[in-house]
Design an enzyme around this catalytic site. Structure first.
Site, mmCIF file in Angstrom:
data_model
loop_
_atom_site.group_PDB
_atom_site.id
_atom_site.type_symbol
_atom_site.label_atom_id
_atom_site.label_comp_id
_atom_site.label_asym_id
_atom_site.label_seq_id
_atom_site.Cartn_x
_atom_site.Cartn_y
_atom_site.Cartn_z
ATOM 1 N N GLN A 122 -5.198 -1.810 9.189
ATOM 2 C CA GLN A 122 -5.037 -3.128 8.578
ATOM 3 C C GLN A 122 -5.674 -4.212 9.460
ATOM 4 O O GLN A 122 -5.427 -4.268 10.660
ATOM 5 C CB GLN A 122 -3.539 -3.412 8.358
ATOM 6 C CG GLN A 122 -3.237 -4.674 7.590
ATOM 7 C CD GLN A 122 -3.705 -4.622 6.136
ATOM 8 O OE1 GLN A 122 -3.794 -3.559 5.518
ATOM 9 N NE2 GLN A 122 -4.026 -5.774 5.577
ATOM 10 N N LYS A 135 0.844 -1.204 0.000
ATOM 11 C CA LYS A 135 0.000 0.000 0.000
ATOM 12 C C LYS A 135 0.876 1.250 0.000
ATOM 13 O O LYS A 135 0.600 2.219 -0.710
ATOM 14 C CB LYS A 135 -0.954 -0.020 1.205
ATOM 15 C CG LYS A 135 -2.093 -1.024 1.003
ATOM 16 C CD LYS A 135 -2.898 -1.340 2.240
ATOM 17 C CE LYS A 135 -3.875 -2.476 1.913
ATOM 18 N NZ LYS A 135 -4.594 -2.998 3.068
ATOM 19 N N ASP A 185 -11.591 2.208 3.260
ATOM 20 C CA ASP A 185 -11.950 0.791 3.088
ATOM 21 C C ASP A 185 -13.451 0.626 2.816
ATOM 22 O O ASP A 185 -13.889 -0.430 2.384
ATOM 23 C CB ASP A 185 -11.662 0.017 4.388
ATOM 24 C CG ASP A 185 -10.279 -0.603 4.425
ATOM 25 O OD1 ASP A 185 -9.827 -1.108 3.385
ATOM 26 O OD2 ASP A 185 -9.668 -0.602 5.518
HETATM 27 N N1 GUN Z 1 -6.766 -7.034 5.437
HETATM 28 C C1 GUN Z 1 -6.876 -7.734 4.270
HETATM 29 N N2 GUN Z 1 -7.495 -6.988 3.338
HETATM 30 C C2 GUN Z 1 -7.779 -5.786 3.915
HETATM 31 C C3 GUN Z 1 -8.391 -4.608 3.434
HETATM 32 O O1 GUN Z 1 -8.852 -4.496 2.288
HETATM 33 N N3 GUN Z 1 -8.483 -3.588 4.333
HETATM 34 C C4 GUN Z 1 -8.033 -3.684 5.602
HETATM 35 N N4 GUN Z 1 -8.187 -2.635 6.407
HETATM 36 N N5 GUN Z 1 -7.453 -4.782 6.079
HETATM 37 C C5 GUN Z 1 -7.321 -5.820 5.226
#
Ligand code: GUN
Length: 307
Positions: free
Chosen positions: A96, A52, A119
């Site tokens: 996350q 990211k 998200d």
């Molecule tokens: N963990 C795995 N995929 C995601 C996601 O798309 N967003 C977040 N916040 N955590 C994740």
């Protein structure tokens, strides 16, 4: 028969568009910032967070990374979230998941300001998706919509089958297809005859989490087959919910794993963060999943690999 949808190429094209828009915003004095919070040492989460951060660099965003120890308390994490909520430089906040067991995902997510919830996990954003009045789309379903748009296949009036009913993928996926006037069926572990239902689909989205359960007899000739699965096969090799080799000649379009939906998720996170910055600055957004009809045919061809 059968074109492989190249998720890396579609993702690169989305990120290129975001990069150009970000550069134009910079000329107007607007910087785009994404805060990514990770708690603990989960190795997969560390990789996602690193990716990211890399994507932020690629498109010209500022990334703010907060790596907190496993022992972080709810109070400490909420204090950080509140600080980021109040920080004007931060347009998007991503915590996350999964969080360590002693922390409650729901409590944390509910405390992120909806306008910074890139998200789209906050109940306000989930509700907005239901009524089709959204700024943010959850990243994976949004990425799937981009991949379908890249095929040029119209969703309107088509039989769309989503396998999986998770809050993050299956449910919002069904809603996005419905907003595009698809005839949508959601299947799950209690569905009686999955093969019969799935093989009716013009557009099939598999988000089950079971390696290679979708074989050629589950798909209609010429269907668009999108594989959201990230599974391991009997040899520990990364694979999807779809048995790719078995299905690729019967499908009209199919995504590989890896290299299909995966690269799109981060691209859509960048899209949501850009949208957050634009909304904050009163700049209207185009619909993120609109098929880009103006794209030259030669450009479209770069998005597919022949099977
Ligand atoms: N963990 C795995 N995929 C995601 C996601 O798309 N967003 C977040 N916040 N955590 C994740």
């Amino acid at each position: 028969m059968g074109l492989i949808i190249d998720g890396k190429a579609v993702s690169a094209s989305v990120k290129e568009r975001i990069k150009e828009e970000t550069a134009r915003l910079k000329e107007q004095g607007i910087e785009v910032g994404l805060a990514v919070v990770i708690v603990g040492e989960d190795p997969a989460s560390k990789v996602y967070v690193r990716n990211k951060k890399k994507a932020c660099e690629e498109v010209g965003f500022t990334s703010y990374e907060y790596a907190l120890p496993e022992s972080t308390t709810e109070e400490e994490l909420l204090e950080l979230v509140n600080r980021l909520n109040a920080d004007d430089k931060v347009n998007g906040i991503l915590v996350q998941l999964p969080l360590p067991k002693h922390l409650d995902d729901k409590v944390i997510i509910n405390n992120i300001l909806p306008e910074k919830d890139v998200d789209a996990f906050h109940p306000v954003n989930v509700g907005k998706i239901m009524i089709g009045d959204y700024s943010f789309l959850p990243c994976t379903p949004a990425g799937v919509m981009e991949l379908i748009a890249a095929t040029g296949v119209e969703i309107q009036g088509k039989e769309c089958v989503v396998i999986g009913r998770s809050n993050i993928v299956g449910k919002p996926m069904a809603m996005l297809l419905l907003h595009k006037s698809g005839t949508v069926t959601i299947c799950h572990s209690k569905t009686k005859d999955l093969k019969e239902v799935a093989s009716r689909a013009d557009i099939l989205v598999a988000a089950v989490g079971k390696p290679k359960i979708i074989t050629a007899d589950y798909i209609k000739e010429g269907a668009v087959v999108i594989d959201v699965g990230m599974d391991r096969d009997e040899n520990g090799k990364l694979c999807g919910d779809v048995d790719f080799e078995n299905c690729k000649d019967k499908a009209g379009y199919i995504t590989p794993v890896p290299g299909g939906v995966g690269p799109m998720t981060i691209a859509m996170l960048m899209q949501n963060t850009l949208t957050a910055a634009k909304v904050k600055n009163g700049i209207r957004s185009e619909e993120p999943t609109a098929p880009r009809k103006e794209r030259a045919m030669s450009d479209w061809n770069k998005l597919f690999l022949h099977t």
